[in-house]
Motif scaffolding. Structure first.
Motif, PDB file in Angstrom:
ATOM      1  N   ARG A  96      38.508  -9.207  -2.118  1.00  0.00           N
ATOM      2  CA  ARG A  96      38.053 -10.370  -2.772  1.00  0.00           C
ATOM      3  C   ARG A  96      38.360 -10.210  -4.206  1.00  0.00           C
ATOM      4  NH1 ARG A  96      34.285  -9.617   1.355  1.00  0.00           N
ATOM      5  NH2 ARG A  96      34.405 -11.441   3.070  1.00  0.00           N
ATOM      6  N   PRO A  97      39.348 -10.107  -4.822  1.00  0.00           N
ATOM      7  CA  PRO A  97      39.419  -9.532  -6.169  1.00  0.00           C
ATOM      8  C   PRO A  97      39.174 -10.854  -7.034  1.00  0.00           C
ATOM      9  CG  PRO A  97      41.663  -9.895  -5.152  1.00  0.00           C
ATOM     10  CD  PRO A  97      40.530  -9.895  -4.157  1.00  0.00           C
ATOM     11  N   GLU A  98      38.995 -11.932  -6.576  1.00  0.00           N
ATOM     12  CA  GLU A  98      38.785 -13.358  -7.300  1.00  0.00           C
ATOM     13  C   GLU A  98      37.296 -13.369  -7.631  1.00  0.00           C
ATOM     14  OE1 GLU A  98      38.396 -14.251  -3.054  1.00  0.00           O
ATOM     15  OE2 GLU A  98      39.720 -13.073  -4.214  1.00  0.00           O
ATOM     16  N   GLU A  99      36.575 -12.448  -6.990  1.00  0.00           N
ATOM     17  CA  GLU A  99      35.082 -12.863  -7.180  1.00  0.00           C
ATOM     18  C   GLU A  99      34.300 -12.862  -8.529  1.00  0.00           C
ATOM     19  OE1 GLU A  99      32.405 -13.612  -4.984  1.00  0.00           O
ATOM     20  OE2 GLU A  99      33.979 -13.809  -3.361  1.00  0.00           O
ATOM     21  N   GLY A 100      35.025 -11.860  -9.379  1.00  0.00           N
ATOM     22  CA  GLY A 100      34.544 -11.850 -10.898  1.00  0.00           C
ATOM     23  C   GLY A 100      34.379 -10.593 -11.233  1.00  0.00           C
ATOM     24  N   ASP A 101      34.182 -10.359 -12.766  1.00  0.00           N
ATOM     25  CA  ASP A 101      34.080  -9.206 -13.124  1.00  0.00           C
ATOM     26  C   ASP A 101      32.894  -8.207 -12.678  1.00  0.00           C
ATOM     27  OD1 ASP A 101      35.078  -7.054 -14.852  1.00  0.00           O
ATOM     28  OD2 ASP A 101      33.343  -7.331 -16.200  1.00  0.00           O
ATOM     29  N   TRP A 102      31.815  -8.927 -12.178  1.00  0.00           N
ATOM     30  CA  TRP A 102      30.585  -8.374 -11.570  1.00  0.00           C
ATOM     31  C   TRP A 102      30.772  -7.444 -10.408  1.00  0.00           C
ATOM     32  CZ3 TRP A 102      31.409 -13.323 -11.403  1.00  0.00           C
ATOM     33  CH2 TRP A 102      31.535 -14.059  -9.908  1.00  0.00           C
ATOM     34  N   LEU A 116      36.919   8.090  -4.975  1.00  0.00           N
ATOM     35  CA  LEU A 116      36.031   7.095  -4.305  1.00  0.00           C
ATOM     36  C   LEU A 116      35.021   7.706  -3.829  1.00  0.00           C
ATOM     37  CD1 LEU A 116      36.489   4.168  -3.500  1.00  0.00           C
ATOM     38  CD2 LEU A 116      37.341   4.836  -1.244  1.00  0.00           C
ATOM     39  N   LEU A 117      35.103   8.714  -3.030  1.00  0.00           N
ATOM     40  CA  LEU A 117      33.868   9.375  -2.381  1.00  0.00           C
ATOM     41  C   LEU A 117      32.880   9.802  -3.544  1.00  0.00           C
ATOM     42  CD1 LEU A 117      35.952  11.415   0.417  1.00  0.00           C
ATOM     43  CD2 LEU A 117      34.467   9.366   0.779  1.00  0.00           C
ATOM     44  N   ARG A 118      33.091  10.183  -4.525  1.00  0.00           N
ATOM     45  CA  ARG A 118      32.176  10.700  -5.525  1.00  0.00           C
ATOM     46  C   ARG A 118      31.154   9.856  -5.986  1.00  0.00           C
ATOM     47  NH1 ARG A 118      35.085  11.987 -11.146  1.00  0.00           N
ATOM     48  NH2 ARG A 118      35.901   9.776 -11.685  1.00  0.00           N
ATOM     49  N   SER A 119      31.556   8.235  -5.849  1.00  0.00           N
ATOM     50  CA  SER A 119      30.696   7.427  -6.360  1.00  0.00           C
ATOM     51  C   SER A 119      30.580   6.203  -5.100  1.00  0.00           C
ATOM     52  CB  SER A 119      31.397   6.839  -7.513  1.00  0.00           C
ATOM     53  OG  SER A 119      30.599   5.876  -8.185  1.00  0.00           O
ATOM     54  N   HIS A 120      29.833   6.461  -4.112  1.00  0.00           N
ATOM     55  CA  HIS A 120      29.310   5.535  -3.025  1.00  0.00           C
ATOM     56  C   HIS A 120      30.575   5.105  -2.352  1.00  0.00           C
ATOM     57  CE1 HIS A 120      25.433   5.744  -4.849  1.00  0.00           C
ATOM     58  NE2 HIS A 120      25.732   5.899  -5.894  1.00  0.00           N
ATOM     59  N   GLY A 121      31.893   5.359  -2.319  1.00  0.00           N
ATOM     60  CA  GLY A 121      32.757   4.915  -1.870  1.00  0.00           C
ATOM     61  C   GLY A 121      33.305   3.601  -2.349  1.00  0.00           C
ATOM     62  N   ILE A 122      32.748   3.100  -3.437  1.00  0.00           N
ATOM     63  CA  ILE A 122      32.842   1.889  -4.186  1.00  0.00           C
ATOM     64  C   ILE A 122      34.203   1.901  -5.227  1.00  0.00           C
ATOM     65  CG2 ILE A 122      31.849   0.437  -5.943  1.00  0.00           C
ATOM     66  CD1 ILE A 122      29.079   1.056  -4.675  1.00  0.00           C
ATOM     67  N   THR A 123      34.908   0.810  -5.097  1.00  0.00           N
ATOM     68  CA  THR A 123      35.886   0.597  -5.843  1.00  0.00           C
ATOM     69  C   THR A 123      35.846  -0.633  -6.654  1.00  0.00           C
ATOM     70  OG1 THR A 123      38.298   0.321  -6.287  1.00  0.00           O
ATOM     71  CG2 THR A 123      37.218  -0.658  -4.422  1.00  0.00           C
ATOM     72  N   LYS A 124      36.266  -0.686  -8.083  1.00  0.00           N
ATOM     73  CA  LYS A 124      36.321  -1.921  -8.826  1.00  0.00           C
ATOM     74  C   LYS A 124      37.881  -2.305  -9.229  1.00  0.00           C
ATOM     75  CE  LYS A 124      33.427  -3.694 -11.423  1.00  0.00           C
ATOM     76  NZ  LYS A 124      32.514  -4.114 -12.594  1.00  0.00           N
TER      77      LYS A 124
END
Length: 381
Positions: free
Chosen positions: A226-232, A211-219
């Motif tokens: 909010r997993p319902e938002e969409g693939d983007w 997680l930390l190696r990439s801006h703390g971002i997860t998909k």
């Protein structure tokens, strides 16, 4: 010129990188996870996390283990500065454990004494970073037992060590540590140009570093609010960094790792030849523990006290032999002197530095070149 270290790049390596350049993914494609998988297969670790450098991985490893403001991290004074700097990136404090002058590695007896004193002063470190100097494993069983007794986490800085082993495990298996770090700088055992990997058997530590190696971002949907938002859609859960390894680097690593064992075998053969000849000169060599097999990243000798190391160094360089010195003690760097460290703080490390000399060692070093190095050194003693 004969350098102290040199990468070995094959036609297959070039083809692997070229294939990525001709593909759709230059970053965040299939090569990085494949490289991580290959590292796991080689070391027997359960998880591997790749980044753009070993320095980045040291930083992430400290963060994953919870190093923060005011926490102490201890490492060796005989190392590259990254082994110490990583603690400061996290807001922590750094201190050092003296080395064994015969190995350049962290001394378990010095560690035991320092831990006992630190406990009495309520200043125990959160993390300990032993460094496998020259590719020779530290006495990790002894270090791990002490760390466990005092509740200290352990990161093996094995930047020099991939391909080596200790007791019955590959370096990187994390049998005696929480996390192990490898470097793939061009002078190391295998290269990704720049790059580093952390191995661990702890899924939480692996997930944190990923997680930390990439801006703390997860998909990952199950991690999202909010997993319902969409693939983007993506979510930032931590303050992370852009430490990602590229597909180009990983492709080179995936090609290089096929020759890792043969590289290490050749390094050991060259080291054995050095040892035979240097023994005739009564030159002490830094060698691995009897219970380990070294990656032999460096061939370090400890010159007798009556020898002028600088004169030998200069004469070897003048003869086009690019000897080196590993390392100037970190605690004597101006930055760390300004933090309160001083000369004579770690006398064994300072002795080691004052007398050590690194001779050229890499798989493509020829018998003739090695003979020239030894003849030149002999003439200077």
């Amino acid at each position: 010129m004969i350098p102290y270290g040199r990468q070995n790049i094959s036609a297959e390596d070039i083809a692997a990188v070229t294939a990525v350049l001709q593909s759709d993914c230059l970053t965040q494609g299939p090569q990085v996870p494949l490289f991580e998988q290959k590292i796991c297969e080689f070391t027997s670790a359960k998880y591997a996390v790749a980044a753009n450098s070993a320095t980045s991985m040291l930083h992430l490893a400290c963060l994953a283990l919870g190093v923060g403001d005011g926490d102490y991290v201890w490492t060796s004074p005989i190392t590259f500065v990254a082994s110490a700097n990583c603690a400061l990136y996290c807001g922590g404090k750094i201190d050092f454990v003296d080395v064994d002058r015969h190995t350049g590695n962290m001394c378990p007896k010095a560690l035991q004494s320092k831990l006992k004193q630190a406990k009495a002063q309520n200043r125990l470190p959160k993390v300990l970073i032993p460094v496998h100097m020259a590719g020779h494993s530290c006495d990790m069983q002894a270090i791990w037992q002490l760390a466990q007794a005092y509740g200290v986490r352990v990161i093996e800085d094995a930047s020099h060590g991939i391909g080596g082993s200790y007791l019955d495990s590959k370096i990187g298996a994390c049998k005696y540590s929480d996390i192990t770090i490898f470097s793939f700088h061009p002078v190391k055992i295998i290269t990704t140009a720049e790059g580093g990997v952390a191995t661990t058997n702890n899924p939480d530590l692996a997930e944190s570093m990923q997680l930390l190696r990439s801006h703390g971002i997860t998909k990952t949907p199950e991690k999202m609010l909010r997993p319902e938002e969409g693939d983007w859609y993506y979510e930032q859960h931590e303050l992370g960094f852009n430490y990602r390894m590229t597909e180009l680097q990983a492709a080179l690593g995936n090609s290089q790792i096929k020759r890792l064992s043969s590289f290490v075998e050749q390094r050991n053969k060259l080291a054995a030849a050095y040892l035979i000849e240097l023994a005739k000169l009564n030159i002490t060599c830094v060698v691995p523990l009897d219970n380990s097999y070294s990656a032999y990243h460096l061939m370090i000798v400890v010159l007798p006290e009556h020898i002028d190391r600088k004169a030998v160094f200069d004469a070897m360089r003048a003869a086009n032999i690019f000897v080196h010195v590993h390392y100037f003690p970190v605690h004597l760097q101006p930055y760390y002197l300004n933090k309160g460290f001083a000369e004579h703080d770690f006398p064994e490390a300072e002795y080691f530095y004052q007398h050590c000399l690194t001779l050229p060692l890499y798989p493509d070093l020829t018998e003739q070149e090695q003979g020239y190095i030894l003849d030149t050194l002999t003439g200077l003693l």
